[in-house]
Design a protein around this motif. Structure first.
Motif, PDB file in Angstrom:
ATOM      1  N   ALA A   1      -9.394  10.170   4.411  1.00 37.79           N
ATOM      2  CA  ALA A   1      -9.508   8.956   5.217  1.00 37.79           C
ATOM      3  C   ALA A   1     -10.161   7.837   4.415  1.00 37.79           C
ATOM      4  O   ALA A   1      -9.718   6.680   4.477  1.00 37.79           O
ATOM      5  CB  ALA A   1     -10.300   9.240   6.485  1.00 37.79           C
ATOM      6  N   SER A   2     -11.193   8.176   3.664  1.00 37.47           N
ATOM      7  CA  SER A   2     -11.856   7.156   2.833  1.00 37.47           C
ATOM      8  C   SER A   2     -10.881   6.570   1.820  1.00 37.47           C
ATOM      9  O   SER A   2     -10.842   5.352   1.611  1.00 37.47           O
ATOM     10  CB  SER A   2     -13.056   7.764   2.108  1.00 37.47           C
ATOM     11  OG  SER A   2     -14.047   8.132   3.035  1.00 37.47           O
ATOM     12  N   GLU A   3     -10.085   7.433   1.208  1.00 30.80           N
ATOM     13  CA  GLU A   3      -9.099   6.963   0.232  1.00 30.80           C
ATOM     14  C   GLU A   3      -8.029   6.105   0.902  1.00 30.80           C
ATOM     15  O   GLU A   3      -7.629   5.063   0.366  1.00 30.80           O
ATOM     16  CB  GLU A   3      -8.453   8.155  -0.479  1.00 30.80           C
ATOM     17  CG  GLU A   3      -9.402   8.899  -1.390  1.00 30.80           C
ATOM     18  CD  GLU A   3      -8.853  10.230  -1.882  1.00 30.80           C
ATOM     19  OE1 GLU A   3      -7.699  10.588  -1.530  1.00 30.80           O
ATOM     20  OE2 GLU A   3      -9.588  10.914  -2.608  1.00 30.80           O
ATOM     21  N   ALA A   4      -7.569   6.527   2.072  1.00 30.47           N
ATOM     22  CA  ALA A   4      -6.530   5.773   2.776  1.00 30.47           C
ATOM     23  C   ALA A   4      -7.034   4.396   3.200  1.00 30.47           C
ATOM     24  O   ALA A   4      -6.300   3.403   3.126  1.00 30.47           O
ATOM     25  CB  ALA A   4      -6.049   6.556   3.997  1.00 30.47           C
ATOM     26  N   LEU A   5      -8.281   4.327   3.626  1.00 28.80           N
ATOM     27  CA  LEU A   5      -8.840   3.039   4.030  1.00 28.80           C
ATOM     28  C   LEU A   5      -9.008   2.095   2.848  1.00 28.80           C
ATOM     29  O   LEU A   5      -8.902   0.873   2.999  1.00 28.80           O
ATOM     30  CB  LEU A   5     -10.186   3.241   4.730  1.00 28.80           C
ATOM     31  CG  LEU A   5     -10.102   3.867   6.120  1.00 28.80           C
ATOM     32  CD1 LEU A   5     -11.487   4.248   6.617  1.00 28.80           C
ATOM     33  CD2 LEU A   5      -9.407   2.928   7.099  1.00 28.80           C
TER      34      LEU A   5
ATOM     35  N   ASP B   1       1.349   6.808   8.273  1.00 14.52           N
ATOM     36  CA  ASP B   1       0.421   7.723   7.601  1.00 14.52           C
ATOM     37  C   ASP B   1      -0.972   7.637   8.223  1.00 14.52           C
ATOM     38  O   ASP B   1      -1.651   8.661   8.386  1.00 14.52           O
ATOM     39  CB  ASP B   1       0.336   7.411   6.102  1.00 14.52           C
ATOM     40  CG  ASP B   1       1.592   7.818   5.351  1.00 14.52           C
ATOM     41  OD1 ASP B   1       2.386   8.626   5.888  1.00 14.52           O
ATOM     42  OD2 ASP B   1       1.788   7.320   4.214  1.00 14.52           O
ATOM     43  N   MET B   2      -1.389   6.442   8.577  1.00 15.15           N
ATOM     44  CA  MET B   2      -2.707   6.275   9.205  1.00 15.15           C
ATOM     45  C   MET B   2      -2.743   6.927  10.585  1.00 15.15           C
ATOM     46  O   MET B   2      -3.737   7.547  10.945  1.00 15.15           O
ATOM     47  CB  MET B   2      -3.075   4.794   9.313  1.00 15.15           C
ATOM     48  CG  MET B   2      -3.425   4.152   7.990  1.00 15.15           C
ATOM     49  SD  MET B   2      -4.808   4.964   7.148  1.00 15.15           S
ATOM     50  CE  MET B   2      -6.174   4.343   8.098  1.00 15.15           C
ATOM     51  N   ARG B   3      -1.673   6.803  11.351  1.00 13.63           N
ATOM     52  CA  ARG B   3      -1.623   7.453  12.666  1.00 13.63           C
ATOM     53  C   ARG B   3      -1.702   8.964  12.521  1.00 13.63           C
ATOM     54  O   ARG B   3      -2.433   9.633  13.263  1.00 13.63           O
ATOM     55  CB  ARG B   3      -0.345   7.053  13.419  1.00 13.63           C
ATOM     56  CG  ARG B   3      -0.473   5.762  14.174  1.00 13.63           C
ATOM     57  CD  ARG B   3       0.690   5.564  15.136  1.00 13.63           C
ATOM     58  NE  ARG B   3       1.952   5.309  14.441  1.00 13.63           N
ATOM     59  CZ  ARG B   3       2.325   4.133  13.956  1.00 13.63           C
ATOM     60  NH1 ARG B   3       1.537   3.091  14.083  1.00 13.63           N
ATOM     61  NH2 ARG B   3       3.481   3.986  13.352  1.00 13.63           N
ATOM     62  N   HIS B   4      -0.967   9.508  11.548  1.00 14.99           N
ATOM     63  CA  HIS B   4      -0.995  10.955  11.311  1.00 14.99           C
ATOM     64  C   HIS B   4      -2.400  11.394  10.893  1.00 14.99           C
ATOM     65  O   HIS B   4      -2.926  12.400  11.398  1.00 14.99           O
ATOM     66  CB  HIS B   4       0.032  11.338  10.240  1.00 14.99           C
ATOM     67  CG  HIS B   4       0.078  12.792   9.948  1.00 14.99           C
ATOM     68  ND1 HIS B   4       0.577  13.718  10.828  1.00 14.99           N
ATOM     69  CD2 HIS B   4      -0.348  13.493   8.869  1.00 14.99           C
ATOM     70  CE1 HIS B   4       0.461  14.929  10.315  1.00 14.99           C
ATOM     71  NE2 HIS B   4      -0.101  14.820   9.118  1.00 14.99           N
ATOM     72  N   LEU B   5      -3.018  10.664   9.991  1.00 13.35           N
ATOM     73  CA  LEU B   5      -4.363  10.983   9.536  1.00 13.35           C
ATOM     74  C   LEU B   5      -5.359  10.881  10.687  1.00 13.35           C
ATOM     75  O   LEU B   5      -6.249  11.729  10.837  1.00 13.35           O
ATOM     76  CB  LEU B   5      -4.769  10.051   8.392  1.00 13.35           C
ATOM     77  CG  LEU B   5      -6.145  10.268   7.773  1.00 13.35           C
ATOM     78  CD1 LEU B   5      -6.321  11.693   7.254  1.00 13.35           C
ATOM     79  CD2 LEU B   5      -6.375   9.261   6.653  1.00 13.35           C
ATOM     80  N   THR B   6      -5.205   9.881  11.529  1.00 14.12           N
ATOM     81  CA  THR B   6      -6.090   9.719  12.685  1.00 14.12           C
ATOM     82  C   THR B   6      -5.971  10.902  13.637  1.00 14.12           C
ATOM     83  O   THR B   6      -6.978  11.398  14.167  1.00 14.12           O
ATOM     84  CB  THR B   6      -5.788   8.403  13.424  1.00 14.12           C
ATOM     85  OG1 THR B   6      -5.953   7.316  12.506  1.00 14.12           O
ATOM     86  CG2 THR B   6      -6.691   8.210  14.612  1.00 14.12           C
ATOM     87  N   LYS B   7      -4.749  11.391  13.828  1.00 10.14           N
ATOM     88  CA  LYS B   7      -4.545  12.560  14.685  1.00 10.14           C
ATOM     89  C   LYS B   7      -5.238  13.793  14.093  1.00 10.14           C
ATOM     90  O   LYS B   7      -5.903  14.546  14.803  1.00 10.14           O
ATOM     91  CB  LYS B   7      -3.045  12.821  14.859  1.00 10.14           C
ATOM     92  CG  LYS B   7      -2.738  13.908  15.842  1.00 10.14           C
ATOM     93  CD  LYS B   7      -1.244  14.020  16.083  1.00 10.14           C
ATOM     94  CE  LYS B   7      -0.959  15.097  17.100  1.00 10.14           C
ATOM     95  NZ  LYS B   7       0.447  15.200  17.415  1.00 10.14           N
ATOM     96  N   GLU B   8      -5.099  13.981  12.780  1.00  2.00           N
ATOM     97  CA  GLU B   8      -5.763  15.108  12.118  1.00  2.00           C
ATOM     98  C   GLU B   8      -7.284  14.977  12.204  1.00  2.00           C
ATOM     99  O   GLU B   8      -7.987  15.965  12.450  1.00  2.00           O
ATOM    100  CB  GLU B   8      -5.342  15.191  10.652  1.00  2.00           C
ATOM    101  CG  GLU B   8      -3.910  15.645  10.450  1.00  2.00           C
ATOM    102  CD  GLU B   8      -3.591  15.774   8.978  1.00  2.00           C
ATOM    103  OE1 GLU B   8      -3.870  16.853   8.412  1.00  2.00           O
ATOM    104  OE2 GLU B   8      -3.093  14.792   8.397  1.00  2.00           O
ATOM    105  N   LEU B   9      -7.785  13.765  11.991  1.00  2.00           N
ATOM    106  CA  LEU B   9      -9.232  13.533  12.073  1.00  2.00           C
ATOM    107  C   LEU B   9      -9.763  13.802  13.477  1.00  2.00           C
ATOM    108  O   LEU B   9     -10.861  14.343  13.642  1.00  2.00           O
ATOM    109  CB  LEU B   9      -9.570  12.101  11.662  1.00  2.00           C
ATOM    110  CG  LEU B   9      -9.559  11.816  10.172  1.00  2.00           C
ATOM    111  CD1 LEU B   9      -9.568  10.308   9.925  1.00  2.00           C
ATOM    112  CD2 LEU B   9     -10.749  12.476   9.490  1.00  2.00           C
ATOM    113  N   THR B  10      -8.992  13.435  14.490  1.00  2.00           N
ATOM    114  CA  THR B  10      -9.399  13.675  15.870  1.00  2.00           C
ATOM    115  C   THR B  10      -9.553  15.176  16.134  1.00  2.00           C
ATOM    116  O   THR B  10     -10.533  15.613  16.737  1.00  2.00           O
ATOM    117  CB  THR B  10      -8.384  13.056  16.850  1.00  2.00           C
ATOM    118  OG1 THR B  10      -8.295  11.655  16.594  1.00  2.00           O
ATOM    119  CG2 THR B  10      -8.777  13.290  18.295  1.00  2.00           C
ATOM    120  N   GLY B  11      -8.593  15.970  15.666  1.00  2.00           N
ATOM    121  CA  GLY B  11      -8.687  17.422  15.824  1.00  2.00           C
ATOM    122  C   GLY B  11      -9.865  17.997  15.066  1.00  2.00           C
ATOM    123  O   GLY B  11     -10.596  18.864  15.574  1.00  2.00           O
TER     124      GLY B  11
END
Length: 100
Positions: free
Chosen positions: A53-57, A66-76
């Motif tokens: 997430a830090s790298e993506a930001l 990609d951000m939506r997918h990462l956000t979903k993974e981070l939520t879990g």
């Protein structure tokens, strides 16, 4: 890990997302070790996702999908880490009780 007559919140959910608990006097039992191992994996996954997430930001070219997918993974992962923290916090409180 659990004091006598105390339940341990397990790092997975049961049917319909309901919490699962373990009642045991043996912190080295099969289910306790399984829960410890799964917690370790969950915490490791959360650390890896945080790095991603830090790298993506920092990357201006990260696309919204990609951000939506990462956000979903981070939520879990956050849900898992919160469960681990809740379980461990409860175990600390139990161990600090007189006779605990």
């Amino acid at each position: 890990m659990t004091a006598r007559n105390e339940l341990r919140l397990l790092p997975w959910s049961g049917p319909e997302g309901k919490p699962c608990y373990l009642s045991t006097d043996d912190p080295d039992g099969c289910m306790s070790r399984l829960a410890d191992n799964i917690e370790a994996v969950q915490l490791g996954t959360a650390a890896e996702l945080l790095e991603r997430a830090s790298e993506a930001l920092d990357d201006q070219d990260t696309n919204p999908e990609d951000m939506r997918h990462l956000t979903k993974e981070l939520t879990g992962a956050l849900r898992d880490v919160l469960r681990v923290a809740t379980s461990r916090g409860h175990l600390l409180a139990v161990s600090e009780r007189p006779g605990g």
